[in-house]
Design a protein around this motif. Structure first.
Motif, mmCIF file in Angstrom:
data_model
loop_
_atom_site.group_PDB
_atom_site.id
_atom_site.type_symbol
_atom_site.label_atom_id
_atom_site.label_comp_id
_atom_site.label_asym_id
_atom_site.label_seq_id
_atom_site.Cartn_x
_atom_site.Cartn_y
_atom_site.Cartn_z
ATOM 1 N N LYS A 277 0.821 -1.211 0.000
ATOM 2 C CA LYS A 277 0.000 0.000 0.000
ATOM 3 C C LYS A 277 0.851 1.255 0.000
ATOM 4 C CE LYS A 277 -4.203 -1.638 2.182
ATOM 5 N NZ LYS A 277 -5.003 -1.644 3.410
ATOM 6 N N LEU A 278 2.029 1.136 0.581
ATOM 7 C CA LEU A 278 2.925 2.286 0.635
ATOM 8 C C LEU A 278 4.081 2.037 -0.320
ATOM 9 C CD1 LEU A 278 3.179 2.664 4.493
ATOM 10 C CD2 LEU A 278 1.858 4.083 2.952
ATOM 11 N N ALA A 279 4.289 2.954 -1.216
ATOM 12 C CA ALA A 279 5.377 2.764 -2.179
ATOM 13 C C ALA A 279 6.669 3.365 -1.621
ATOM 14 C CB ALA A 279 5.003 3.375 -3.520
ATOM 15 N N HIS A 280 7.156 2.776 -0.556
ATOM 16 C CA HIS A 280 8.398 3.253 0.061
ATOM 17 C C HIS A 280 9.544 2.342 -0.354
ATOM 18 C CE1 HIS A 280 6.427 5.667 3.552
ATOM 19 N NE2 HIS A 280 6.148 6.137 2.358
ATOM 20 N N PHE A 281 9.815 2.310 -1.630
ATOM 21 C CA PHE A 281 10.774 1.320 -2.133
ATOM 22 C C PHE A 281 12.194 1.874 -2.280
ATOM 23 C CE2 PHE A 281 6.617 0.204 -4.276
ATOM 24 C CZ PHE A 281 6.231 -0.677 -3.287
ATOM 25 N N ASP A 282 12.322 3.192 -2.313
ATOM 26 C CA ASP A 282 13.644 3.842 -2.378
ATOM 27 C C ASP A 282 14.571 3.219 -3.417
ATOM 28 O OD1 ASP A 282 13.412 5.789 -0.108
ATOM 29 O OD2 ASP A 282 13.026 3.939 0.990
ATOM 30 N N PRO A 283 14.190 3.229 -4.674
ATOM 31 C CA PRO A 283 15.062 2.619 -5.687
ATOM 32 C C PRO A 283 16.404 3.344 -5.793
ATOM 33 C CG PRO A 283 13.339 3.918 -6.730
ATOM 34 C CD PRO A 283 13.014 3.880 -5.262
ATOM 35 N N THR A 284 17.455 2.581 -6.060
ATOM 36 C CA THR A 284 18.799 3.169 -6.165
ATOM 37 C C THR A 284 19.566 2.416 -7.259
ATOM 38 O OG1 THR A 284 20.918 3.390 -4.983
ATOM 39 C CG2 THR A 284 19.419 1.737 -4.146
ATOM 40 N N TRP A 285 20.151 3.160 -8.156
ATOM 41 C CA TRP A 285 20.839 2.549 -9.309
ATOM 42 C C TRP A 285 22.228 2.054 -8.955
ATOM 43 C CZ3 TRP A 285 19.070 1.596 -14.220
ATOM 44 C CH2 TRP A 285 17.882 2.220 -14.618
ATOM 45 N N ALA A 286 22.585 0.940 -9.590
ATOM 46 C CA ALA A 286 23.975 0.484 -9.537
ATOM 47 C C ALA A 286 24.789 1.381 -10.474
ATOM 48 C CB ALA A 286 24.063 -0.967 -9.993
ATOM 49 N N PRO A 287 26.089 1.529 -10.227
ATOM 50 C CA PRO A 287 26.913 2.407 -11.062
ATOM 51 C C PRO A 287 26.929 2.003 -12.547
ATOM 52 C CG PRO A 287 28.071 1.841 -9.048
ATOM 53 C CD PRO A 287 26.835 1.012 -9.065
ATOM 54 N N ASP A 288 26.670 0.704 -12.847
ATOM 55 C CA ASP A 288 26.699 0.280 -14.252
ATOM 56 C C ASP A 288 25.352 0.475 -14.945
ATOM 57 O OD1 ASP A 288 25.121 -1.669 -13.177
ATOM 58 O OD2 ASP A 288 26.480 -3.351 -13.613
#
Lengths: 179, 646
Positions: free
Chosen positions: B470-481
């Motif tokens: 229900k809460l979109a607290h996913f905090d996506p973070t990219w890898a350097p590649d």
């Protein structure tokens, strides 16, 4: 209470302090219910966390038809139920917590009472969660059947049924043990 | 055992299990911090861009300059948008009340005493306090109180509602402003709005249904309650006239605001229903010659909120309303005391996006925080472009790109296919190091939560992974590649392949002691993902094989780790505890040290979402902060009006 309606109204108007006040006001009630239903302190903390955060997120569109405390308690109950479903977890005894009755003036009664509570506690934990939930919301959180029904999205008839079946089951289990 | 015995036993069991169980400080901080963040993100924030007109400039300057009472004379040019198009030039005097440390929450109306010497109100701690307006000295008179307060005509008492504890009912009290002694006026009162000059009646609001208000008057002697107005959808704000013979209040009929003037004996009810907009909060002038109200009118590009006055003679309105103070959007009017002072609270949104200059080598700040953008409707979510020249912000259904050096808007990118009616899109966004995409948490039109990828060249949006939450607290973070994204989900950290969308969990519940792991950040070397678990930051290799502790916060003076970011060289971590401080800590061990303190903005300023720029020379963060001031205004009615020469 009027204050709760006021707080919700304030929250909908954008006042974040109202959220702090609501949390402070009900945090321990919520934690205790979550703990009673889940028998796990860390799960209970997570449940309260998620309920409050979810409440905060949707507060702006919340249309409270019941009292705020009831709403939050039912959210806790729903969350614990969903967790239980997800994990197919059978309720377990509270780790590391000894079941002792509140202090009484007579030590003999204290001992009897403690033993009795142990048995009731064990029997309670064997009940299906839906029955446990209704019993605890009614007996511990002191919510009326009508309120529980609304909060859980079931009929009053079903609520009473769950309560009655749960209690019957407990009685039969406890009385058969005595025999 | 009988049913009653079982019920009693169950209750005892529950009490026994929980009697010593209370939330702890860490849980409180984490929960409140997350809840406030979710709340802030969900608010449909209004545009708070300041205009540089004379009103704003004068109202703004005292924030930093005036700490004691100051008197400012204002020359106001009023554009009349109602009636004749002419300008009135006149003077209003406003003065700030001395530094008041407490905040009366919005909606809990404070009240200036009839002689203007004291300001009374309920705080968020539910305390009724009274403040000497000349010295700032404050006294607590009662506890567990809420709502608005009203002074008695003789200044000796204050009417206030005390919240009932447990099964008790709420009570309306008259509290002595001198001795704090209380007397009960009634039980189970309506929401207090006003107290008649003779002390025999109160006006209040009942709320029979959602978004419905009824105006009631209660005779305090026999507790007889008279409904003056049945359900209306806006707040009626009833007030007694200074002589106590009339009550004014607002209703809405056929979508038209109606201002009522009603004799309290019920013999007469006069209505004014010709204002082209919303009428709210009518307040009587102390001599009873006018009712002023806040009028809201729709303009071409925004709505206008001004203070208007309407003349009263006997028990009827005379003529048309006329504007007296322009642009009162941020003012909350309390009462117009007998000594001629109109008391009000002004709020200022002082937050926004800030930057802090950094020395990458030492991990120390090289200057003070600087406001890049005043809060203007965007959420706290933001991310840096790979070259460090731009910052992307989320605002409703679009991405806004601003210059990282001066905050100027560069480009707006609409986000088709994402849910726009919530005003909330989840937490976290991250710009891919190859510059092609921005990943963000949110919902699609079908209400599916997940992580979405916005292609920066075309503006196309596609879901990368949909998640049952229900809460979109996913905090996506990219890898350097730019091939993998890490995200948080249900207390664990996952990595997902951007090509095939396949996810796998990298955290193990036992390694995090069954606590929640969240707010992941890819390590600059791309080999592991760091995340917060309680007071620790752990890092797990992306194959999930190895977990190590990066930092354990043991300093009890620091609130906690709310959210963090790596420096681009991986040698430092910046984190915010969820208050007005920002800390940095070396990743190879060592104590955290403060790099910014926003306490000069105020006790309740809150720094959040620190992000280290890819070039390493700046840390960006958002600040949530409102400030309140208490003022009085006199001579707001034109002399001609006061003389009745209209």
């Amino acid at each position: 209470m009027v204050e709760d309606k006021w707080l919700v109204w304030k929250l909908k108007c954008g006042d974040r302090s109202a959220l702090c006040r609501i949390y402070e006001k009900y945090k321990n009630d919520l934690l205790k219910l979550a703990l009673v239903l889940s028998n796990d302190r860390s799960v209970a903390e997570d449940v309260v966390h998620d309920v409050i955060v979810s409440f905060a997120q949707f507060a702006g569109r919340l249309e409270l038809k019941e009292n705020l405390k009831g709403y939050l308690l039912s959210s806790v109950a729903n969350r614990v139920r969903n967790l239980n479903r997800a994990k197919h977890q059978v309720n377990k005894e509270l780790d590391g917590v000894e079941m002792t009755a509140p202090a009484s003036n007579r030590p003999d009664r204290w001992a009897i009472s403690t033993e009795e509570l142990q048995r009731v506690n064990q029997a309670l934990s064997q009940l299906p969660f839906q029955q446990q939930e209704v019993i605890i919301l009614h007996v511990y959180s002191r919510l009326k059947f009508k309120a529980i029904a609304k909060l859980l999205g079931i009929s009053v008839h079903t609520t009473r049924g769950r309560y009655r079946y749960g209690l019957d089951r407990l009685r039969s289990q406890l009385n058969s043990e005595i025999k | 055992m009988k049913n009653k015995d079982i019920e009693r036993a169950i209750r005892k069991i529950c009490i026994t299990k929980t009697q010593a169980e209370t939330t702890d400080a860490e849980m409180d901080k984490q929960t409140l911090s997350d809840a406030l963040a979710a709340y802030d993100n969900s608010k449909n924030l209004k545009s708070m861009i300041f205009k540089t007109d004379i009103w704003r400039v004068i109202m703004k300057s005292p924030i930093t300059k005036i700490t004691s009472a100051a008197v400012v004379a204002l020359a106001i040019l009023l554009p009349l948008s109602y009636g004749a198009a002419k300008l009135i030039k006149r003077f209003i005097t406003i003065s700030q009340m001395p530094a008041i440390k407490v905040d009366f929450p919005s909606g809990y109306d404070g009240a200036l005493s009839p002689d203007g010497r004291y300001l009374a109100g309920n705080t968020w701690n539910s305390e009724l306090i009274v403040i000497d307006t000349s010295t700032g000295e404050q006294r607590k008179l009662a506890e567990n109180c809420y709502g608005s307060v009203v002074w008695s005509t003789d200044v000796n008492e204050i009417a206030v509602v005390r919240s009932g504890q447990e099964q008790e009912k709420d009570v309306l009290l008259a509290v002595s402003s001198i001795t704090s002694k209380t007397r009960t006026l009634m039980e189970d009162p309506p929401l207090l709005q006003d107290w008649s000059p003779n002390g025999r009646f109160i006006l209040g609001i009942r709320k029979p249904a959602v978004n419905a208000y009824s105006t009631v008057m209660v005779n305090l002697r026999n507790k007889e309650e008279t409904v003056l107005a049945e359900e209306t959808e806006n707040r009626p704000s009833p007030r007694f006239s200074p002589n106590g013979h009339l009550a004014s209040y607002v209703t809405k009929q056929n979508d038209q605001s109606v201002l009522h003037l009603r004799r309290i004996d019920g013999t007469n009810d006069v209505k004014f229903a010709e204002f082209p907009g919303e009428i709210s909060k009518p307040i009587w002038a102390p001599d009873g010659t006018h009712v002023i109200f806040t009028g809201t009118q729709k303009g071409i590009d925004r709505q206008h909120k001004d203070l208007w006055a309407l003349r009263v003679e006997g028990d009827r309105f005379v003529g048309a309303p006329f504007p007296v103070v322009p642009d009162v959007e941020q003012m909350e009017f309390y009462n117009w005391s007998r000594n001629g002072q109109l008391a009000y609270r002004t709020s200022f949104e002082l937050g926004g996006m800030f930057t802090l200059p950094m020395d990458l080598q030492t991990g120390k700040a090289t200057g003070a925080p600087r406001q890049l953008v005043r809060r203007a409707g965007f959420s706290a979510n933001h991310c840096w472009s790979p070259d460090g020249k731009q910052i992307a912000l989320r605002k409703e259904g679009e991405l806004i790109f601003i210059s990282a050096s001066n905050g100027e808007k560069i480009r707006i990118l609409p986000l088709p296919g994402t849910r726009g009616d919530l005003g909330y899109y989840g937490r976290g966004m991250s710009w891919s190091p190859d510059g092609k995409w921005i990943a963000f948490s949110g919902f699609d039109k079908e209400k599916n939560a997940g992580i979405f990828l916005a292609t920066l060249e075309t503006g196309d949006v596609r879901p990368l992974v949909l998640l049952d939450e229900k809460l979109a607290h996913f905090d996506p973070t990219w890898a350097p590649d730019s091939k993998t994204i890490a995200y948080a989900y249900k207390g664990d950290v996952y990595v997902v392949d951007v090509e095939d969308g396949k996810s796998r969990r990298i955290t193990a519940p036992e390694e995090r002691e069954h606590k929640r792991a969240g707010r992941p950040v890819f390590a600059p070397d791309g080999r592991s993902v760091a995340y917060i678990v309680g007071q620790r930051i752990l890092a797990t290799t992306i194959d999930g094989q190895e977990t190590r502790e990066i930092f354990h916060l043991k300093n009890k003076k620091i609130w906690g780790i709310n959210i963090f970011s790596w420096s681009p060289d991986g040698r430092h971590i910046v984190f915010t505890p969820g208050n007005n401080e920002i800390y940095c800590v070396p990743t190879d061990g060592g104590e955290p040290y403060q790099i910014a303190d926003l306490s000069n903005l105020g006790d309740h300023a809150w720094a959040w979402m620190p992000k280290w720029s890819p070039t390493g020379d700046t840390i960006s963060f958002t600040v949530s902060h409102e400030k309140y001031q208490y003022w009085v205004m006199t001579d707001l009615l034109p002399t001609a009006e006061l003389d009745g020469q209209k």
